[in-house]
Design an enzyme around this catalytic site. Structure first.
Site, PDB file in Angstrom:
ATOM      1  N   ASP A 131      22.720  32.412  55.767  1.00 57.23           N
ATOM      2  CA  ASP A 131      21.864  33.489  55.494  1.00 57.23           C
ATOM      3  C   ASP A 131      21.700  34.615  56.625  1.00 57.23           C
ATOM      4  O   ASP A 131      21.798  35.692  56.195  1.00 57.23           O
ATOM      5  CB  ASP A 131      20.354  33.064  54.871  1.00 57.23           C
ATOM      6  CG  ASP A 131      20.286  32.556  53.636  1.00 57.23           C
ATOM      7  OD1 ASP A 131      21.193  32.893  52.756  1.00 57.23           O
ATOM      8  OD2 ASP A 131      19.571  31.550  53.512  1.00 57.23           O
TER       9      ASP A 131
ATOM     10  N   LYS B 194      15.355  24.358  50.588  1.00 61.96           N
ATOM     11  CA  LYS B 194      16.001  24.429  51.902  1.00 61.96           C
ATOM     12  C   LYS B 194      15.803  23.829  53.040  1.00 61.96           C
ATOM     13  O   LYS B 194      16.457  23.620  54.116  1.00 61.96           O
ATOM     14  CB  LYS B 194      16.116  25.989  52.161  1.00 61.96           C
ATOM     15  CG  LYS B 194      17.036  27.038  51.282  1.00 61.96           C
ATOM     16  CD  LYS B 194      16.955  28.404  51.721  1.00 61.96           C
ATOM     17  CE  LYS B 194      17.954  29.320  50.806  1.00 61.96           C
ATOM     18  NZ  LYS B 194      17.858  30.477  51.362  1.00 61.96           N
TER      19      LYS B 194
END
Length: 283
Positions: free
Chosen positions: A102, A66
C-alpha cells in the site's frame, strides 16, 4: 494447470481486484486465476490454514484482516512491520510471507505528480489510521523533509507520529482546526481518511479556505473519482490526485511478487476505471 491467487476480506463483493488481476493474467498469457473470498473475522485463522492446505500461491488481504492476519504468517517484511499491517502474502514452498504494498503503491502514484520535488515538500497528512500509517512510513523512508499530521483527535495523531518516527526529526502534530489555519504553509495535502467516500460525498475532511494555489491535494479515496475535497482544491488552482493510482500500483506490486512479471499498469487502470465509470487517474 495455472496457479490460484486470491483476496481475503469482509465484505469483498465490491472488489475490483479479481477483474484487474485476471485481465493481467490474460494479457500475459498466464493460465492463473484470482478469486475473492469473503471471510469473517471469526474464520480468518481457518481460512489461512485452508490456503496452506490447498497451496494457494499468493493472496491479498483487505479490511478488516490486514493486522490480524500477521499472527498466522511465517514471516513479515520489515516495512509491513513498520506499517503494522499486511496486504499481500506470498506462498514460498509452504511458507507464508507477508508484505505491505500500500505504502509503496501510493508513493509510486504520487511521484508521477510531484516528481523529485517530493523530498522538499512540506506535507500534511489528514488522518491517523492504518492508511495514514502506511503513507507516513513510506514518505519518511523516501526522505520527505517535513511531515505534519492532522487529526480530529490530536492525541491519536501524536501517537502515530511517535510510533512511526524513523528519523531524528519528529512529525509535527495538529488538530484539524489548527491545520486549517496553517494550510497555506503546505505544498502537499493528503487525505487518508474515509471522509468524502461514497455515499457520503458531500463531506470534507478539512476546509480549504487557506490553501496555496499551487499546492498538490491527494485523496486516497477513488469512489467517487473526484471527491468534494478534490473538487474544491481544483477550483482553487491546486493539482489533484485521486486514489486510483494507489490502488493500481499496490495491485501491480503484489502481482510482481507473486509472478515475477510486470503487469501492464495502464491496462489495470482501464479495468478499474471501467468499473468506476471514470476516465482518468489524476483528476
Amino acid at each position: 494447470m495455472g496457479k490460484l491467487f486470491g483476496l481475503i476480506g469482509h465484505p469483498v463483493g465490491h472488489s475490483m481486484s479479481p477483474s484487474m488481476h485476471n485481465n493481467a493474467f490474460h494479457l500475459l498469457h498466464q493460465n492463473h486465476h484470482y478469486h475473492a473470498f469473503d471471510v469473517s473475522e471469526a474464520d480468518l485463522q481457518a481460512a489461512i490454514a485452508g490456503f496452506r492446505a490447498i497451496g494457494i500461491s499468493g493472496f491479498n488481504i483487505t479490511i478488516p484482516h490486514k493486522v490480524e492476519v500477521m499472527k498466522y504468517l511465517d514471516e513479515v517484511d520489515e516495512e509491513a512491520k513498520l506499517i503494522g499491517a499486511v496486504n499481500t502474502v506470498v506462498n514460498d514452498n509452504g511458507r507464508l510471507f507477508g508484505y505491505n504494498t500500500d505504502g509503496e503503491g501510493y508513493l509510486q502514484s504520487l511521484l508521477k505528480v510531484t516528481g523529485d520535488q517530493l523530498k522538499q515538500m512540506r506535507v500534511l497528512l489528514i488522518g491517523a489510521g492504518g492508511a495514514a500509517r502506511a503513507v507516513l512510513t513510506v514518505l519518511s523512508r523516501y526522505g520527505v523533509e517535513e511531515l505534519h499530521i492532522a487529526n480530529r483527535t490530536k492525541e491519536k495523531a501524536a501517537s502515530l507520529a511517535s510510533e512511526c518516527n524513523q528519523s531524528s526529526k519528529d512529525a509535527f502534530v495538529w488538530s484539524i482546526e489548527e491545520a486549517e489555519q496553517k494550510l497555506h504553509q503546505f505544498d502537499l495535502i493528503i487525505n487518508t481518511t474515509s471522509v468524502g467516500m461514497s455515499p457520503n460525498v458531500d463531506q470534507l475532511p478539512i476546509a480549504l479556505n487557506n490553501i496555496k494555489q499551487d499546492a498538490v491535494v491527494s485523496d486516497l479515496i477513488y469512489n467517487p473519482l473526484k471527491t468534494k475535497l478534490l473538487q474544491e482544491a481544483e477550483a482553487k488552482g491546486a493539482t489533484v490526485l485521486n486514489g486510483v493510482g494507489m490502488f493500481v500500483e499496490q495491485g501491480a506490486l503484489a502481482f510482481e511478487k507473486w509472478t515475477g512479471t510486470k503487469p501492464d499498469r495502464n491496462e489495470m487502470e482501464k479495468i478499474v476505471l471501467q468499473q468506476l465509470g471514470g476516465v482518468s487517474n489524476s483528476c
